[in-house]
Motif scaffolding. Structure first.
Motif, PDB file in Angstrom:
ATOM      1  N   ALA A 135       0.834  -1.198   0.000  1.00  0.00           N
ATOM      2  CA  ALA A 135       0.000   0.000   0.000  1.00  0.00           C
ATOM      3  C   ALA A 135       0.871   1.251   0.000  1.00  0.00           C
ATOM      4  CB  ALA A 135      -0.921   0.004   1.215  1.00  0.00           C
ATOM      5  N   SER A 136       0.341   2.319  -0.593  1.00  0.00           N
ATOM      6  CA  SER A 136       1.064   3.583  -0.665  1.00  0.00           C
ATOM      7  C   SER A 136       0.150   4.713  -0.193  1.00  0.00           C
ATOM      8  CB  SER A 136       1.525   3.859  -2.097  1.00  0.00           C
ATOM      9  OG  SER A 136       2.006   5.175  -2.223  1.00  0.00           O
ATOM     10  N   PRO A 137       0.695   5.716   0.521  1.00  0.00           N
ATOM     11  CA  PRO A 137      -0.124   6.867   0.927  1.00  0.00           C
ATOM     12  C   PRO A 137      -0.401   7.806  -0.236  1.00  0.00           C
ATOM     13  CG  PRO A 137       2.147   7.229   1.572  1.00  0.00           C
ATOM     14  CD  PRO A 137       2.083   5.835   1.025  1.00  0.00           C
ATOM     15  N   LEU A 138       0.151   7.509  -1.410  1.00  0.00           N
ATOM     16  CA  LEU A 138      -0.006   8.361  -2.582  1.00  0.00           C
ATOM     17  C   LEU A 138      -0.804   7.662  -3.673  1.00  0.00           C
ATOM     18  CD1 LEU A 138       3.659   9.655  -3.001  1.00  0.00           C
ATOM     19  CD2 LEU A 138       1.730  10.985  -2.166  1.00  0.00           C
ATOM     20  N   THR A 139      -1.567   8.449  -4.423  1.00  0.00           N
ATOM     21  CA  THR A 139      -2.140   8.013  -5.696  1.00  0.00           C
ATOM     22  C   THR A 139      -1.775   9.083  -6.716  1.00  0.00           C
ATOM     23  OG1 THR A 139      -4.258   9.100  -5.230  1.00  0.00           O
ATOM     24  CG2 THR A 139      -4.055   6.757  -4.644  1.00  0.00           C
ATOM     25  N   ALA A 140      -1.603   8.692  -7.959  1.00  0.00           N
ATOM     26  CA  ALA A 140      -1.189   9.668  -8.969  1.00  0.00           C
ATOM     27  C   ALA A 140      -1.648   9.230 -10.348  1.00  0.00           C
ATOM     28  CB  ALA A 140       0.327   9.844  -8.957  1.00  0.00           C
ATOM     29  N   THR A 141      -2.023  10.207 -11.157  1.00  0.00           N
ATOM     30  CA  THR A 141      -2.318   9.983 -12.571  1.00  0.00           C
ATOM     31  C   THR A 141      -1.435  10.914 -13.392  1.00  0.00           C
ATOM     32  OG1 THR A 141      -4.112  11.614 -12.560  1.00  0.00           O
ATOM     33  CG2 THR A 141      -4.711   9.318 -12.138  1.00  0.00           C
ATOM     34  N   LEU A 142      -1.148  10.513 -14.614  1.00  0.00           N
ATOM     35  CA  LEU A 142      -0.301  11.349 -15.456  1.00  0.00           C
ATOM     36  C   LEU A 142      -0.713  11.251 -16.912  1.00  0.00           C
ATOM     37  CD1 LEU A 142       1.874   9.204 -16.923  1.00  0.00           C
ATOM     38  CD2 LEU A 142       2.848   9.249 -14.640  1.00  0.00           C
ATOM     39  N   ARG A 143      -0.352  12.288 -17.663  1.00  0.00           N
ATOM     40  CA  ARG A 143      -0.528  12.339 -19.109  1.00  0.00           C
ATOM     41  C   ARG A 143       0.820  12.692 -19.720  1.00  0.00           C
ATOM     42  NH1 ARG A 143      -5.815  13.072 -21.260  1.00  0.00           N
ATOM     43  NH2 ARG A 143      -7.423  13.223 -19.667  1.00  0.00           N
ATOM     44  N   MET A 144       1.122  12.096 -20.861  1.00  0.00           N
ATOM     45  CA  MET A 144       2.380  12.373 -21.553  1.00  0.00           C
ATOM     46  C   MET A 144       2.098  12.885 -22.955  1.00  0.00           C
ATOM     47  SD  MET A 144       4.555   9.055 -20.269  1.00  0.00           S
ATOM     48  CE  MET A 144       3.130   7.991 -20.563  1.00  0.00           C
ATOM     49  N   THR A 145       2.790  13.949 -23.342  1.00  0.00           N
ATOM     50  CA  THR A 145       2.624  14.564 -24.651  1.00  0.00           C
ATOM     51  C   THR A 145       3.989  14.700 -25.311  1.00  0.00           C
ATOM     52  OG1 THR A 145       0.778  15.869 -23.757  1.00  0.00           O
ATOM     53  CG2 THR A 145       1.663  16.531 -25.884  1.00  0.00           C
ATOM     54  N   SER A 146       4.109  14.198 -26.526  1.00  0.00           N
ATOM     55  CA  SER A 146       5.369  14.312 -27.262  1.00  0.00           C
ATOM     56  C   SER A 146       5.621  15.756 -27.660  1.00  0.00           C
ATOM     57  CB  SER A 146       5.337  13.430 -28.516  1.00  0.00           C
ATOM     58  OG  SER A 146       5.257  12.061 -28.163  1.00  0.00           O
ATOM     59  N   ALA A 148       8.879  18.563 -29.219  1.00  0.00           N
ATOM     60  CA  ALA A 148      10.188  18.622 -29.857  1.00  0.00           C
ATOM     61  C   ALA A 148      11.257  18.648 -28.776  1.00  0.00           C
ATOM     62  CB  ALA A 148      10.289  19.875 -30.735  1.00  0.00           C
ATOM     63  N   GLY A 149      12.132  17.674 -28.794  1.00  0.00           N
ATOM     64  CA  GLY A 149      13.209  17.626 -27.820  1.00  0.00           C
ATOM     65  C   GLY A 149      12.910  16.841 -26.569  1.00  0.00           C
ATOM     66  N   GLY A 150      11.726  16.206 -26.472  1.00  0.00           N
ATOM     67  CA  GLY A 150      11.440  15.437 -25.269  1.00  0.00           C
ATOM     68  C   GLY A 150       9.967  15.115 -25.091  1.00  0.00           C
ATOM     69  N   THR A 151       9.560  14.980 -23.832  1.00  0.00           N
ATOM     70  CA  THR A 151       8.185  14.602 -23.488  1.00  0.00           C
ATOM     71  C   THR A 151       7.681  15.502 -22.364  1.00  0.00           C
ATOM     72  OG1 THR A 151       8.612  12.291 -24.066  1.00  0.00           O
ATOM     73  CG2 THR A 151       6.675  12.736 -22.704  1.00  0.00           C
ATOM     74  N   LEU A 152       6.483  16.041 -22.558  1.00  0.00           N
ATOM     75  CA  LEU A 152       5.817  16.828 -21.520  1.00  0.00           C
ATOM     76  C   LEU A 152       5.003  15.882 -20.648  1.00  0.00           C
ATOM     77  CD1 LEU A 152       4.871  19.579 -20.310  1.00  0.00           C
ATOM     78  CD2 LEU A 152       3.003  19.522 -21.978  1.00  0.00           C
ATOM     79  N   ILE A 153       5.140  16.017 -19.332  1.00  0.00           N
ATOM     80  CA  ILE A 153       4.446  15.158 -18.372  1.00  0.00           C
ATOM     81  C   ILE A 153       3.565  16.018 -17.485  1.00  0.00           C
ATOM     82  CG2 ILE A 153       4.703  13.499 -16.494  1.00  0.00           C
ATOM     83  CD1 ILE A 153       7.549  12.966 -17.628  1.00  0.00           C
ATOM     84  N   ASN A 154       2.271  15.711 -17.451  1.00  0.00           N
ATOM     85  CA  ASN A 154       1.333  16.366 -16.533  1.00  0.00           C
ATOM     86  C   ASN A 154       0.939  15.363 -15.445  1.00  0.00           C
ATOM     87  OD1 ASN A 154       0.559  17.804 -19.396  1.00  0.00           O
ATOM     88  ND2 ASN A 154       0.538  19.212 -17.681  1.00  0.00           N
ATOM     89  N   LEU A 155       1.328  15.656 -14.222  1.00  0.00           N
ATOM     90  CA  LEU A 155       1.101  14.744 -13.097  1.00  0.00           C
ATOM     91  C   LEU A 155       0.141  15.366 -12.099  1.00  0.00           C
ATOM     92  CD1 LEU A 155       2.156  12.195 -11.346  1.00  0.00           C
ATOM     93  CD2 LEU A 155       3.638  13.895 -10.251  1.00  0.00           C
ATOM     94  N   THR A 156      -0.792  14.562 -11.592  1.00  0.00           N
ATOM     95  CA  THR A 156      -1.640  14.970 -10.481  1.00  0.00           C
ATOM     96  C   THR A 156      -1.484  13.936  -9.379  1.00  0.00           C
ATOM     97  OG1 THR A 156      -3.253  16.025 -11.931  1.00  0.00           O
ATOM     98  CG2 THR A 156      -3.961  15.514  -9.697  1.00  0.00           C
ATOM     99  N   CYS A 157      -0.992  14.379  -8.225  1.00  0.00           N
ATOM    100  CA  CYS A 157      -0.676  13.479  -7.116  1.00  0.00           C
ATOM    101  C   CYS A 157      -1.552  13.813  -5.912  1.00  0.00           C
ATOM    102  CB  CYS A 157       0.805  13.615  -6.748  1.00  0.00           C
ATOM    103  SG  CYS A 157       1.304  12.656  -5.313  1.00  0.00           S
ATOM    104  N   SER A 158      -2.116  12.803  -5.271  1.00  0.00           N
ATOM    105  CA  SER A 158      -2.936  12.978  -4.068  1.00  0.00           C
ATOM    106  C   SER A 158      -2.259  12.281  -2.895  1.00  0.00           C
ATOM    107  CB  SER A 158      -4.340  12.404  -4.282  1.00  0.00           C
ATOM    108  OG  SER A 158      -4.998  13.066  -5.341  1.00  0.00           O
ATOM    109  N   TYR A 159      -2.141  13.006  -1.774  1.00  0.00           N
ATOM    110  CA  TYR A 159      -1.493  12.489  -0.577  1.00  0.00           C
ATOM    111  C   TYR A 159      -2.577  12.176   0.449  1.00  0.00           C
ATOM    112  CZ  TYR A 159       2.305  12.169   2.923  1.00  0.00           C
ATOM    113  OH  TYR A 159       3.208  11.739   3.866  1.00  0.00           O
TER     114      TYR A 159
END
Length: 226
Positions: A135-146, A148-159
């Motif tokens: 079990a973890s005290p955290l939950t998280a969802t993410l989205r990844m968008t390609s 130029a030069g890398g990957t954009l990551i949008n993270l939402t974390c709940s504690y």
């Protein structure tokens, strides 16, 4: 830090989202306190719209209608039952509500017309990070968008509210041959949500794994990129 869905609340409340978009947005609301508060703030809009007199709304959007332009195309579409005196009294008594409704109407019009510039690369689907061990005290969802030069990551974390104290967490990106880099860190308080936008130089095809770790390096959540 702002949420990528910050402009979807009006369309959601007014029922302007497609069924698939509505399902995705409601899934997002479960993890984003920012958007839940925004929806709660404008949840009375449908009721206000149902009470709005058509003549008043037309004159609010196009002030020229008040100048007696009998042949204006909008003028022919609305009722003439209300006098100018009654209109003035109504507008003064509900100015704040009418202004908010007008802003939402303009926003919906912009959404239906679409952008004039080329569409940006759409973000990937929201995916949940999974516990690494127990079990973890955290939950998280993410989205990844390609990008130029890398990957954009949008993270939402709940504690979890059951956590005993604030704690510092980090997001680590892994690439080929176990190469890794830290793409963000934050301090979370119990019972809070934390949205974060980060960029890694690992592009699509080279980004292999994302880990959410404690500051001491212990991995709590992970997502293996297909």
């Amino acid at each position: 830090m702002r949420c990528e869905h910050e402009h979807d609340d009006g369309a959601y409340v007014l029922g302007a989202l497609s069924p698939a978009e509505r399902v995705a947005y409601e899934r997002h609301l479960a993890t984003c306190s920012f958007c839940r508060e925004a929806v709660r703030d404008i949840s009375t809009l449908p009721d206000l719209l149902s009470r709005l007199d058509a003549t008043e709304f037309a004159k609010l959007v196009d002030p020229s209608l008040s100048a007696g332009e009998e042949h204006h195309p909008i003028r022919r579409l609305v009722t003439r039952r209300k006098t100018a005196k009654n209109l003035t009294v109504r507008v003064l008594s509900s100015a704040a509500a009418l202004l908010l409704i007008a802003l939402v109407a303009v926003g919906v019009l912009v959404l239906t017309r679409g952008p004039s510039a080329p569409a940006a690369t759409p973000p990937g689907p929201a995916v949940a990070m999974m516990p690494v061990a127990g079990a973890s005290p955290l939950t998280a969802t993410l989205r990844m968008t390609s990008k130029a030069g890398g990957t954009l990551i949008n993270l939402t974390c709940s504690y979890s509210e059951s956590a005993t104290k604030p704690y510092t967490f980090r997001l680590i990106a892994y690439g080929p041959d176990d190469e890794k880099e830290q793409v963000g860190s934050w301090q979370a308080a119990p019972g809070t949500d934390f949205p974060m936008e980060a960029v890694t130089h690992f592009a699509a095809g080279s980004l292999s794994r994302l880990e959410l770790v404690q500051y001491d390096g212990k991995a709590l959540l992970a997502y293996d990129v297909p």
